[in-house]
Design a protein around this motif. Structure first.
Motif, PDB file in Angstrom:
ATOM      1  N   VAL A   1     -11.567  -9.891   4.645  1.00  0.00           N
ATOM      2  CA  VAL A   1     -10.435  -8.976   4.579  1.00  0.00           C
ATOM      3  C   VAL A   1      -9.731  -9.011   5.931  1.00  0.00           C
ATOM      4  O   VAL A   1     -10.352  -8.769   6.955  1.00  0.00           O
ATOM      5  N   GLN A   2      -8.464  -9.328   5.906  1.00  0.00           N
ATOM      6  CA  GLN A   2      -7.662  -9.328   7.128  1.00  0.00           C
ATOM      7  C   GLN A   2      -6.923  -8.007   7.224  1.00  0.00           C
ATOM      8  O   GLN A   2      -6.269  -7.599   6.264  1.00  0.00           O
ATOM      9  N   MET A   3      -7.040  -7.317   8.334  1.00  0.00           N
ATOM     10  CA  MET A   3      -6.328  -6.045   8.532  1.00  0.00           C
ATOM     11  C   MET A   3      -5.365  -6.215   9.688  1.00  0.00           C
ATOM     12  O   MET A   3      -5.748  -6.658  10.773  1.00  0.00           O
ATOM     13  N   THR A   4      -4.106  -5.853   9.435  1.00  0.00           N
ATOM     14  CA  THR A   4      -3.091  -5.875  10.480  1.00  0.00           C
ATOM     15  C   THR A   4      -2.497  -4.482  10.584  1.00  0.00           C
ATOM     16  O   THR A   4      -2.028  -3.926   9.586  1.00  0.00           O
ATOM     17  N   LEU A   5      -2.562  -3.927  11.787  1.00  0.00           N
ATOM     18  CA  LEU A   5      -1.996  -2.605  12.044  1.00  0.00           C
ATOM     19  C   LEU A   5      -0.768  -2.773  12.926  1.00  0.00           C
ATOM     20  O   LEU A   5      -0.850  -3.363  14.000  1.00  0.00           O
ATOM     21  N   ASP A   6       0.364  -2.261  12.442  1.00  0.00           N
ATOM     22  CA  ASP A   6       1.624  -2.357  13.172  1.00  0.00           C
ATOM     23  C   ASP A   6       1.842  -1.108  14.009  1.00  0.00           C
ATOM     24  O   ASP A   6       1.464  -0.017  13.609  1.00  0.00           O
ATOM     25  N   GLY A   7       2.458  -1.289  15.166  1.00  0.00           N
ATOM     26  CA  GLY A   7       2.795  -0.163  16.030  1.00  0.00           C
ATOM     27  C   GLY A   7       1.933  -0.132  17.274  1.00  0.00           C
ATOM     28  O   GLY A   7       1.089  -1.001  17.501  1.00  0.00           O
ATOM     29  N   GLU A   8       2.165   0.895  18.096  1.00  0.00           N
ATOM     30  CA  GLU A   8       1.442   1.031  19.359  1.00  0.00           C
ATOM     31  C   GLU A   8      -0.059   1.178  19.109  1.00  0.00           C
ATOM     32  O   GLU A   8      -0.484   2.010  18.324  1.00  0.00           O
ATOM     33  N   GLY A   9      -0.835   0.343  19.777  1.00  0.00           N
ATOM     34  CA  GLY A   9      -2.287   0.356  19.595  1.00  0.00           C
ATOM     35  C   GLY A   9      -2.750  -0.505  18.440  1.00  0.00           C
ATOM     36  O   GLY A   9      -3.935  -0.556  18.138  1.00  0.00           O
ATOM     37  N   GLY A  10      -1.821  -1.177  17.779  1.00  0.00           N
ATOM     38  CA  GLY A  10      -2.159  -2.000  16.615  1.00  0.00           C
ATOM     39  C   GLY A  10      -2.677  -3.370  17.005  1.00  0.00           C
ATOM     40  O   GLY A  10      -2.947  -3.659  18.160  1.00  0.00           O
ATOM     41  N   GLY A  11      -2.816  -4.212  16.024  1.00  0.00           N
ATOM     42  CA  GLY A  11      -3.311  -5.560  16.229  1.00  0.00           C
ATOM     43  C   GLY A  11      -3.903  -6.091  14.943  1.00  0.00           C
ATOM     44  O   GLY A  11      -3.639  -5.574  13.856  1.00  0.00           O
ATOM     45  N   ALA A  12      -4.731  -7.103  15.069  1.00  0.00           N
ATOM     46  CA  ALA A  12      -5.338  -7.746  13.900  1.00  0.00           C
ATOM     47  C   ALA A  12      -6.856  -7.732  14.032  1.00  0.00           C
ATOM     48  O   ALA A  12      -7.398  -7.981  15.110  1.00  0.00           O
ATOM     49  N   TRP A  13      -7.513  -7.440  12.925  1.00  0.00           N
ATOM     50  CA  TRP A  13      -8.973  -7.468  12.823  1.00  0.00           C
ATOM     51  C   TRP A  13      -9.318  -8.050  11.468  1.00  0.00           C
ATOM     52  O   TRP A  13      -8.505  -8.039  10.548  1.00  0.00           O
ATOM     53  N   PHE A  15     -12.588  -8.143   8.474  1.00  0.00           N
ATOM     54  CA  PHE A  15     -13.841  -7.598   8.001  1.00  0.00           C
ATOM     55  C   PHE A  15     -14.498  -8.655   7.129  1.00  0.00           C
ATOM     56  O   PHE A  15     -13.863  -9.160   6.210  1.00  0.00           O
ATOM     57  N   VAL A  16     -15.737  -8.984   7.419  1.00  0.00           N
ATOM     58  CA  VAL A  16     -16.489  -9.911   6.580  1.00  0.00           C
ATOM     59  C   VAL A  16     -17.462  -9.065   5.771  1.00  0.00           C
ATOM     60  O   VAL A  16     -18.357  -8.430   6.327  1.00  0.00           O
ATOM     61  N   VAL A  17     -17.264  -9.034   4.451  1.00  0.00           N
ATOM     62  CA  VAL A  17     -18.109  -8.260   3.548  1.00  0.00           C
ATOM     63  C   VAL A  17     -19.032  -9.244   2.846  1.00  0.00           C
ATOM     64  O   VAL A  17     -18.571 -10.132   2.123  1.00  0.00           O
ATOM     65  N   LYS A  18     -20.341  -9.092   3.088  1.00  0.00           N
ATOM     66  CA  LYS A  18     -21.299 -10.041   2.522  1.00  0.00           C
ATOM     67  C   LYS A  18     -22.657  -9.375   2.397  1.00  0.00           C
ATOM     68  O   LYS A  18     -23.116  -8.715   3.330  1.00  0.00           O
ATOM     69  N   ASP A  19     -23.282  -9.544   1.249  1.00  0.00           N
ATOM     70  CA  ASP A  19     -24.633  -9.033   0.998  1.00  0.00           C
ATOM     71  C   ASP A  19     -24.768  -7.551   1.335  1.00  0.00           C
ATOM     72  O   ASP A  19     -25.751  -7.120   1.934  1.00  0.00           O
TER      73      ASP A  19
END
Length: 79
Positions: A1-13, A15-19
């Motif tokens: 799962v790719q998460m992108t947060l826009d705005g001040e303090g944002g960025g990209a993270w 999540f690897v969901v497994k088992d």
């Protein structure tokens, strides 16, 4: 799962969901099954339980990209 947060303090993270576990790492993942894009403000409201994730999605505050069926399966993780 790719998460992108826009705005001040944002960025990209991603999540690897497994088992039955979730691992979070900074940065983009080239093979993410789907992506979630929202503002930092929306993310904070969801985390504080001031905003329901599903309501945020249907209200246009959260955008999903990629395999939407998988995204809906994982929605409970964000509650």
């Amino acid at each position: 799962v790719q998460m992108t947060l826009d705005g001040e303090g944002g960025g990209a993270w991603h999540f690897v969901v497994k088992d039955g576990t979730v691992k979070v790492e900074a940065g983009k993942h080239d093979a993410a099954t789907f992506g979630v894009v929202m503002s930092v403000e929306t993310w904070r409201a969801i985390q504080k339980r001031e905003l329901d994730p599903q309501a945020a999605f249907f209200g246009g505050k959260v955008k999903l990209e990629g395999d939407l069926a998988k995204a809906m399966q994982l929605m409970p993780l964000f509650r």
